[in-house]
Design a protein around this motif. Structure first.
Motif, PDB file in Angstrom:
ATOM      1  N   GLU A   1      29.288  22.788  11.815  1.00 56.13           N
ATOM      2  CA  GLU A   1      28.466  21.585  11.913  1.00 56.13           C
ATOM      3  C   GLU A   1      28.446  21.008  13.329  1.00 56.13           C
ATOM      4  O   GLU A   1      27.443  20.432  13.758  1.00 56.13           O
ATOM      5  N   ASN A   2      29.532  21.146  14.066  1.00 56.62           N
ATOM      6  CA  ASN A   2      29.564  20.636  15.439  1.00 56.62           C
ATOM      7  C   ASN A   2      28.590  21.390  16.340  1.00 56.62           C
ATOM      8  O   ASN A   2      27.892  20.786  17.154  1.00 56.62           O
ATOM      9  N   ILE A   3      28.545  22.701  16.198  1.00 53.20           N
ATOM     10  CA  ILE A   3      27.588  23.496  16.974  1.00 53.20           C
ATOM     11  C   ILE A   3      26.164  23.133  16.561  1.00 53.20           C
ATOM     12  O   ILE A   3      25.270  23.033  17.409  1.00 53.20           O
ATOM     13  N   ALA A   4      25.959  22.900  15.275  1.00 53.41           N
ATOM     14  CA  ALA A   4      24.633  22.506  14.797  1.00 53.41           C
ATOM     15  C   ALA A   4      24.217  21.162  15.394  1.00 53.41           C
ATOM     16  O   ALA A   4      23.065  20.985  15.788  1.00 53.41           O
ATOM     17  N   LEU A   5      25.151  20.220  15.492  1.00 53.87           N
ATOM     18  CA  LEU A   5      24.851  18.917  16.096  1.00 53.87           C
ATOM     19  C   LEU A   5      24.539  19.053  17.583  1.00 53.87           C
ATOM     20  O   LEU A   5      23.619  18.407  18.093  1.00 53.87           O
ATOM     21  N   ILE A   6      25.290  19.893  18.275  1.00 62.26           N
ATOM     22  CA  ILE A   6      25.027  20.126  19.701  1.00 62.26           C
ATOM     23  C   ILE A   6      23.646  20.755  19.879  1.00 62.26           C
ATOM     24  O   ILE A   6      22.878  20.358  20.763  1.00 62.26           O
ATOM     25  N   SER A   7      23.328  21.713  19.018  1.00 58.74           N
ATOM     26  CA  SER A   7      22.009  22.359  19.079  1.00 58.74           C
ATOM     27  C   SER A   7      20.899  21.339  18.846  1.00 58.74           C
ATOM     28  O   SER A   7      19.893  21.324  19.565  1.00 58.74           O
ATOM     29  N   ALA A   8      21.082  20.482  17.850  1.00 56.13           N
ATOM     30  CA  ALA A   8      20.092  19.440  17.572  1.00 56.13           C
ATOM     31  C   ALA A   8      19.984  18.482  18.757  1.00 56.13           C
ATOM     32  O   ALA A   8      18.883  18.020  19.091  1.00 56.13           O
TER      33      ALA A   8
END
Length: 171
Positions: free
Chosen positions: A101-108
């Motif tokens: 989820e952290n990588i997903a937030l950074i991507s977003a």
């Protein structure tokens, strides 16, 4: 609401506001003039396409003209919405691919603050194309994990809409 959802909501809100500012304040570009004028009245004309691109973007823009009036903002409404929804799409795609989820937030976050994607909030098909392609990818990835026909159908429809938005979609 957990912390990740608050951050994602914040990214979407800030991304929307940045794109809204761009939609309201960017100078009119050549594509604005061409695609905005080709969109005006296309629904009533019952034209299936124009010389330059497939019909989906033109019909959606004419729909926004019918609701919001003939303004620059109305011509940029769908790129604004599609560009904002890309933030959410990239979050979900990154979460599926990276399982973090952290990588997903950074991507977003990269999408929310991308000056290129913010700058694209004008009367042009690219953000709508990216939205449809992103939706197709998201549901295609979901289909891999949960093979249900409905997911494959949504993915296929999304890719079809991408093809009906811009001729360069297959590439």
């Amino acid at each position: 609401m957990n912390n990740s959802k608050k951050i994602l909501f914040g990214l979407i809100l800030v991304g929307f506001l940045l794109r809204l500012k761009a939609a309201l304040s960017l100078d009119v570009l050549a594509d604005d003039m061409l695609y905005a004028s080709q969109s005006a009245g296309i629904i009533n004309a019952k034209v299936l396409s124009t010389h330059s691109n497939p019909p989906v973007f033109f019909y959606l823009t004419d729909l926004s003209y019918n609701i919001l009036g003939y303004t620059t903002f109305a011509s940029r409404f769908w790129p604004l919405i599609a560009g904002t929804l890309l933030i959410l799409l990239v979050f979900f795609i990154a979460k599926i691919i990276c399982k973090d989820e952290n990588i997903a937030l950074i991507s977003a976050g990269f999408v929310a603050f991308s000056s290129f994607l913010i700058r694209m909030t004008y009367t042009e098909q690219s953000l709508l194309l990216l939205f449809f392609v992103g939706t197709g990818i998201l549901y295609g990835l979901k289909y891999v994990d949960f093979p249900r026909a409905s997911l494959l159908i949504i993915s296929s429809i999304s890719f079809g809409l991408a093809l009906l938005t811009k001729y360069s979609a297959p590439f």
